[in-house]
Design a protein around this motif. Structure first.
Motif, PDB file in Angstrom:
ATOM      1  N   THR A   1      94.433  -4.328-108.032  1.00 61.45           N
ATOM      2  CA  THR A   1      95.757  -4.840-108.341  1.00 61.45           C
ATOM      3  C   THR A   1      96.761  -4.320-107.326  1.00 61.45           C
ATOM      4  O   THR A   1      96.478  -3.417-106.538  1.00 61.45           O
ATOM      5  CB  THR A   1      96.192  -4.389-109.745  1.00 61.45           C
ATOM      6  OG1 THR A   1      96.327  -2.991-109.732  1.00 61.45           O
ATOM      7  CG2 THR A   1      95.205  -4.843-110.798  1.00 61.45           C
ATOM      8  N   ASN A   2      97.916  -4.902-107.390  1.00 64.04           N
ATOM      9  CA  ASN A   2      98.993  -4.450-106.498  1.00 64.04           C
ATOM     10  C   ASN A   2      99.326  -2.988-106.731  1.00 64.04           C
ATOM     11  O   ASN A   2      99.634  -2.258-105.801  1.00 64.04           O
ATOM     12  CB  ASN A   2     100.247  -5.304-106.693  1.00 64.04           C
ATOM     13  CG  ASN A   2     100.193  -6.578-105.883  1.00 64.04           C
ATOM     14  OD1 ASN A   2      99.380  -6.686-104.965  1.00 64.04           O
ATOM     15  ND2 ASN A   2     101.055  -7.524-106.235  1.00 64.04           N
TER      16      ASN A   2
ATOM     17  N   GLN B   1      99.258   2.620-104.807  1.00 67.00           N
ATOM     18  CA  GLN B   1      98.846   4.009-105.018  1.00 67.00           C
ATOM     19  C   GLN B   1      97.950   4.478-103.871  1.00 67.00           C
ATOM     20  O   GLN B   1      98.058   5.611-103.416  1.00 67.00           O
ATOM     21  CB  GLN B   1      98.138   4.160-106.369  1.00 67.00           C
ATOM     22  CG  GLN B   1      99.083   4.123-107.536  1.00 67.00           C
ATOM     23  CD  GLN B   1      98.369   4.221-108.882  1.00 67.00           C
ATOM     24  OE1 GLN B   1      97.178   3.947-108.985  1.00 67.00           O
ATOM     25  NE2 GLN B   1      99.126   4.590-109.917  1.00 67.00           N
ATOM     26  N   ASN B   2      97.040   3.620-103.407  1.00 64.45           N
ATOM     27  CA  ASN B   2      96.185   3.972-102.267  1.00 64.45           C
ATOM     28  C   ASN B   2      97.016   4.201-100.999  1.00 64.45           C
ATOM     29  O   ASN B   2      96.769   5.121-100.239  1.00 64.45           O
ATOM     30  CB  ASN B   2      95.134   2.890-102.012  1.00 64.45           C
ATOM     31  CG  ASN B   2      93.956   3.003-102.955  1.00 64.45           C
ATOM     32  OD1 ASN B   2      93.732   4.052-103.548  1.00 64.45           O
ATOM     33  ND2 ASN B   2      93.220   1.907-103.112  1.00 64.45           N
ATOM     34  N   LYS B   3      97.985   3.329-100.802  1.00 60.73           N
ATOM     35  CA  LYS B   3      98.859   3.445 -99.647  1.00 60.73           C
ATOM     36  C   LYS B   3      99.638   4.761 -99.711  1.00 60.73           C
ATOM     37  O   LYS B   3      99.774   5.477 -98.722  1.00 60.73           O
ATOM     38  CB  LYS B   3      99.833   2.261 -99.627  1.00 60.73           C
ATOM     39  CG  LYS B   3     100.077   1.673 -98.290  1.00 60.73           C
ATOM     40  CD  LYS B   3     100.995   0.469 -98.428  1.00 60.73           C
ATOM     41  CE  LYS B   3     101.001  -0.333 -97.159  1.00 60.73           C
ATOM     42  NZ  LYS B   3     101.881  -1.469 -97.227  1.00 60.73           N
TER      43      LYS B   3
ATOM     44  N   LYS C   1      98.815   7.443-101.372  1.00 57.41           N
ATOM     45  CA  LYS C   1      97.861   8.546-101.216  1.00 57.41           C
ATOM     46  C   LYS C   1      97.552   8.774 -99.731  1.00 57.41           C
ATOM     47  O   LYS C   1      97.538   9.898 -99.250  1.00 57.41           O
ATOM     48  CB  LYS C   1      96.576   8.234-101.978  1.00 57.41           C
ATOM     49  CG  LYS C   1      95.608   9.397-102.047  1.00 57.41           C
ATOM     50  CD  LYS C   1      94.281   8.966-102.634  1.00 57.41           C
ATOM     51  CE  LYS C   1      94.149   9.354-104.080  1.00 57.41           C
ATOM     52  NZ  LYS C   1      92.817   9.047-104.629  1.00 57.41           N
ATOM     53  N   LYS C   2      97.347   7.689 -98.982  1.00 56.61           N
ATOM     54  CA  LYS C   2      97.061   7.785 -97.548  1.00 56.61           C
ATOM     55  C   LYS C   2      98.259   8.393 -96.802  1.00 56.61           C
ATOM     56  O   LYS C   2      98.095   9.196 -95.891  1.00 56.61           O
ATOM     57  CB  LYS C   2      96.705   6.416 -96.975  1.00 56.61           C
ATOM     58  CG  LYS C   2      95.320   5.936 -97.347  1.00 56.61           C
ATOM     59  CD  LYS C   2      95.033   4.570 -96.757  1.00 56.61           C
ATOM     60  CE  LYS C   2      93.672   4.069 -97.200  1.00 56.61           C
ATOM     61  NZ  LYS C   2      93.393   2.728 -96.689  1.00 56.61           N
ATOM     62  N   ARG C   3      99.474   7.980 -97.196  1.00 49.84           N
ATOM     63  CA  ARG C   3     100.676   8.534 -96.582  1.00 49.84           C
ATOM     64  C   ARG C   3     100.773  10.037 -96.824  1.00 49.84           C
ATOM     65  O   ARG C   3     101.086  10.799 -95.924  1.00 49.84           O
ATOM     66  CB  ARG C   3     101.916   7.842 -97.138  1.00 49.84           C
ATOM     67  CG  ARG C   3     102.660   7.080 -96.074  1.00 49.84           C
ATOM     68  CD  ARG C   3     103.946   6.497 -96.565  1.00 49.84           C
ATOM     69  NE  ARG C   3     103.625   5.436 -97.532  1.00 49.84           N
ATOM     70  CZ  ARG C   3     104.427   5.022 -98.488  1.00 49.84           C
ATOM     71  NH1 ARG C   3     105.605   5.549 -98.627  1.00 49.84           N
ATOM     72  NH2 ARG C   3     104.060   4.086 -99.316  1.00 49.84           N
ATOM     73  N   TYR C   4     100.493  10.484 -98.034  1.00 55.95           N
ATOM     74  CA  TYR C   4     100.530  11.922 -98.358  1.00 55.95           C
ATOM     75  C   TYR C   4      99.482  12.690 -97.559  1.00 55.95           C
ATOM     76  O   TYR C   4      99.746  13.768 -97.045  1.00 55.95           O
ATOM     77  CB  TYR C   4     100.332  12.152 -99.852  1.00 55.95           C
ATOM     78  CG  TYR C   4     101.565  11.874-100.684  1.00 55.95           C
ATOM     79  CD1 TYR C   4     102.789  12.441-100.352  1.00 55.95           C
ATOM     80  CD2 TYR C   4     101.507  11.051-101.803  1.00 55.95           C
ATOM     81  CE1 TYR C   4     103.918  12.183-101.106  1.00 55.95           C
ATOM     82  CE2 TYR C   4     102.625  10.786-102.571  1.00 55.95           C
ATOM     83  CZ  TYR C   4     103.837  11.355-102.217  1.00 55.95           C
ATOM     84  OH  TYR C   4     104.958  11.109-102.963  1.00 55.95           O
ATOM     85  N   ILE C   5      98.300  12.125 -97.460  1.00 57.18           N
ATOM     86  CA  ILE C   5      97.238  12.775 -96.691  1.00 57.18           C
ATOM     87  C   ILE C   5      97.651  12.876 -95.223  1.00 57.18           C
ATOM     88  O   ILE C   5      97.516  13.931 -94.597  1.00 57.18           O
ATOM     89  CB  ILE C   5      95.890  12.019 -96.860  1.00 57.18           C
ATOM     90  CG1 ILE C   5      95.371  12.189 -98.292  1.00 57.18           C
ATOM     91  CG2 ILE C   5      94.865  12.511 -95.840  1.00 57.18           C
ATOM     92  CD1 ILE C   5      94.167  11.321 -98.618  1.00 57.18           C
TER      93      ILE C   5
END
Length: 188
Positions: A4-5, A10-12, A14-18
């Motif tokens: 879902t959007n 949330q994945n985006k 999470k990637k930004r935080y990493i």
């Protein structure tokens, strides 16, 4: 069911935080390394009683016969090693005093004025303005400044005829103080 959007966001996120965490970790590691390196680096600070480290620089003014000066070649004479720049008002204030005393002492004491300016043109203009006759050297890469650990300018090292640093003075010198220091480093 597909993603879902909300999952994509949330994945985006999470990637930004990493990514931010990795960048921050790299920056912290670099700062830590720089601090460690600077604190543990073998920085010699030359002071009274130490042998003055040798160097060789090119002379800017044409009032003397030699094109470059090596400090060790001046052994047997007292040396006033002065670090200065044309933009430094206290440096400018002490130059006439140095020029005033030079003819009196030049047989026993050599004034070595090391300019930290970027441009030779401004040094030439300064030499002409004050009719300086003592050697003016140009530390183009700040190598000698770094070697001596020079902080504020003007900084002056008074070196005896044996090459030992007798006194280090940070700040401008008066005519009286300068003459007193000359008498202190003049060979007997």
């Amino acid at each position: 069911m597909g993603t879902t959007n909300l999952d994509k966001k949330q994945n985006k996120k999470k990637k930004r935080y990493i990514f931010r965490f990795i960048v921050l970790a790299i920056l912290l590691a670099a700062v830590g390394y720089a601090l460690y390196f600077n604190l543990t680096a073998d920085k010699d600070v030359y002071e009274e009683g130490d042998q003055a480290p040798d160097f060789q620089l090119t002379q800017i003014n044409e009032n003397n016969e030699v094109e470059s000066i090596r400090l060790s070649d001046l052994k047997g004479k007292g040396v006033m090693l002065n670090f200065w720049a044309t933009y430094c008002k206290p440096c400018e204030a002490e130059m006439p005093y140095m020029e005033n005393l030079y003819p009196q002492y030049e047989d026993d004491i050599e004034i070595v004025a090391v300019s930290l300016d970027a441009s030779e043109l401004v040094i030439h203009q300064f030499i002409d303005k004050y009719n300086l006759t003592f050697p003016v050297l140009h530390d183009t890469q700040s190598d000698v400044m770094d070697l001596y650990g020079v902080g504020p300018i003007p900084s002056t090292y008074f070196i005896d005829a044996e090459g030992k640093i007798v006194e280090v003075v940070a700040g401008a010198l008066t005519l009286e103080t300068l003459e007193e220091k000359f008498q202190m480093i003049a060979p007997n």
